[in-house]
Design an enzyme around this catalytic site. Structure first.
Site, mmCIF file in Angstrom:
data_model
loop_
_atom_site.group_PDB
_atom_site.id
_atom_site.type_symbol
_atom_site.label_atom_id
_atom_site.label_comp_id
_atom_site.label_asym_id
_atom_site.label_seq_id
_atom_site.Cartn_x
_atom_site.Cartn_y
_atom_site.Cartn_z
ATOM 1 C CG ASN A 47 30.397 41.118 33.297
ATOM 2 O OD1 ASN A 47 30.847 41.647 34.316
ATOM 3 N ND2 ASN A 47 29.097 41.091 33.057
ATOM 4 C CE LYS A 48 28.959 36.677 38.345
ATOM 5 N NZ LYS A 48 29.837 35.729 39.075
ATOM 6 N NE ARG A 64 28.575 40.596 43.402
ATOM 7 C CZ ARG A 64 28.149 41.787 42.975
ATOM 8 N NH1 ARG A 64 27.647 42.687 43.827
ATOM 9 N NH2 ARG A 64 28.236 42.123 41.708
ATOM 10 N N GLY A 65 32.068 42.266 43.089
ATOM 11 C CA GLY A 65 31.987 43.283 42.043
ATOM 12 C C GLY A 65 33.365 43.913 41.895
ATOM 13 C CB ALA A 66 35.444 44.499 38.890
ATOM 14 N NE ARG A 102 35.267 36.056 43.433
ATOM 15 C CZ ARG A 102 34.127 36.543 42.913
ATOM 16 N NH1 ARG A 102 33.665 37.722 43.306
ATOM 17 N NH2 ARG A 102 33.466 35.871 41.992
ATOM 18 C CG ASP A 153 34.309 40.529 36.889
ATOM 19 O OD1 ASP A 153 33.229 40.371 36.285
ATOM 20 O OD2 ASP A 153 34.393 40.720 38.110
ATOM 21 C CD GLN A 191 26.245 37.076 41.769
ATOM 22 O OE1 GLN A 191 25.449 36.321 41.212
ATOM 23 N NE2 GLN A 191 27.515 36.761 41.887
HETATM 24 O O1 MRU Z 1 31.068 37.141 41.100
HETATM 25 P P1 MRU Z 1 30.771 38.612 41.209
HETATM 26 O O2 MRU Z 1 29.442 38.902 41.800
HETATM 27 O O3 MRU Z 1 31.890 39.370 41.893
HETATM 28 O O4 MRU Z 1 30.734 39.099 39.687
HETATM 29 C C1 MRU Z 1 30.555 40.457 39.421
HETATM 30 C C2 MRU Z 1 30.424 40.783 37.994
HETATM 31 O O5 MRU Z 1 30.553 39.942 37.125
HETATM 32 C C3 MRU Z 1 30.213 42.210 37.641
HETATM 33 O O6 MRU Z 1 29.483 42.328 36.454
HETATM 34 C C4 MRU Z 1 31.575 42.905 37.469
HETATM 35 O O7 MRU Z 1 32.400 42.673 38.571
HETATM 36 C C5 MRU Z 1 31.424 44.358 37.260
HETATM 37 S S1 MRU Z 1 30.782 45.138 38.715
HETATM 38 C C6 MRU Z 1 30.612 46.798 38.418
#
Ligand code: MRU
Length: 312
Positions: free
Chosen positions: A225-226, A44-46, A74, A215, A174
């Site tokens: 973002n999250k 996970r994470g962009a 996703r 994201d 997370q």
């Molecule tokens: O649902 P996730 O855990 O994939 O969400 C991740 C985030 O929102 C991060 O802040 C984003 O992807 C940037 S990661 C460097």
């Protein structure tokens, strides 16, 4: 440690669902397994999703239906589709060309995260910095070091970090599970807070800067973002605290004009009515679970990429 890599003809990744209890590495040999790993947030994470997408095209071996399924695993983080498209552009050159392109994306991500760390640390003013962050934007969200947490790591290495306040990041934690684990490994002082404590602590003057990842950044700077990022942006604006987005250029999506065009993933009721498998709401409780929110560009002080600092 690399969160994701190509090893012996397979995608190797740290299973993030098991952290912090266990640090287990998975070998993924098929696109089906990779899509499942992405959907359950094992990876996970962009930026990590961008690398996963690119390496997944190698596993797809030219199968366009598999490539399409991977691209759609996703919806919100543009890096996944971007990584798939970058690698798929080399399909005509055969597997070796696709693999070379995917490995370049991996290597570029490592270099980009280092550069963002330096540029972000140069940008933030102050010597004993108290940083607030949400979700996980560290090495676990990329290949190494990460974005916003990469800036934190550079600040710590420069001796300029006093403390990080980490939002736990409901529903999947997370922040509580991953960001605290990474900060402990780097020996950086930190305290975990409930998500809802963020704006209050900003108002109390406990924070010098909010650093978050992204994201998808729309062409006008609106940033997905999250979930919880928008509340921090509002709190930061009210408190006069800089709100800084740290993300690679690959997260900027010129094809999306503004935030209202960004698809926000809803991950379903189960993640809300339970916590780590334990039911917290009565059986049958309806729930809403947007995994991301959008911060309008006028609430963002700066966007730091590996190439530049973008101001409103
Ligand atoms: O649902 P996730 O855990 O994939 O969400 C991740 C985030 O929102 C991060 O802040 C984003 O992807 C940037 S990661 C460097």
């Amino acid at each position: 440690m690399r969160t994701i890599d190509w090893v012996d003809g397979a995608v190797e990744l740290v299973d993030q669902t098991l952290l912090p209890g266990e640090c287990v590495t998975l070998r993924v040999h098929t696109v089906g397994e990779l899509v499942a790993a992405i959907r359950r947030l094992a990876v996970r994470g962009a930026p990590a999703l961008g690398v996963a997408g690119a390496l997944g095209v190698v596993l797809a071996d030219g199968d366009l239906a598999q490539i399409a399924a991977l691209r759609a695993a996703r919806p919100t983080a543009v890096n996944l589709a971007w990584g798939v498209d970058q690698a798929a552009a080399h399909l005509a050159g055969g597997r070796a060309a696709v693999l070379a392109a995917a490995l370049r994306i991996r290597d570029d991500d490592i270099a980009a995260c280092l550069a963002m760390g330096e540029r972000g640390a140069d940008l933030i003013e102050g010597d004993r910095l108290r940083i607030m962050t949400v979700c996980n934007t560290g090495g676990l969200a990329a290949v190494e070091r990460g974005t916003a947490l990469g800036v934190v790591q550079t600040l710590h290495e420069r001796g300029r970090l006093a403390e990080v306040l980490v939002l736990e990041t409901r529903p999947l934690l997370q922040g509580a599970r991953l960001t605290t684990w990474e900060l402990a490994r780097m020996g950086a002082p930190h305290r975990l807070i409930a998500d809802s404590a963020g704006p209050y602590l900003l108002a109390q003057g406990e924070v010098d800067a909010v650093l978050i990842g992204a994201d998808r950044i729309a062409a006008n700077g609106d940033t997905a973002n999250k979930i919880g990022s928008y509340a921090l942006a509002l709190g930061a604006e009210r408190a006069g605290v800089p709100f800084v987005v740290v993300a690679p250029e690959s997260t900027i999506d010129p094809g999306t004009p503004s935030g209202e065009h960004i698809e926000i993933e809803d991950r379903g009721a189960d993640e809300i009515v339970t916590i780590r498998g334990v039911r917290v709401a009565p059986e049958g409780t309806p729930a809403l679970n947007p995994a991301f929110d959008v911060t309008p560009h006028d609430l963002i002080s700066a966007i730091v990429t590996e190439q530049r600092v973008i101001r409103p």
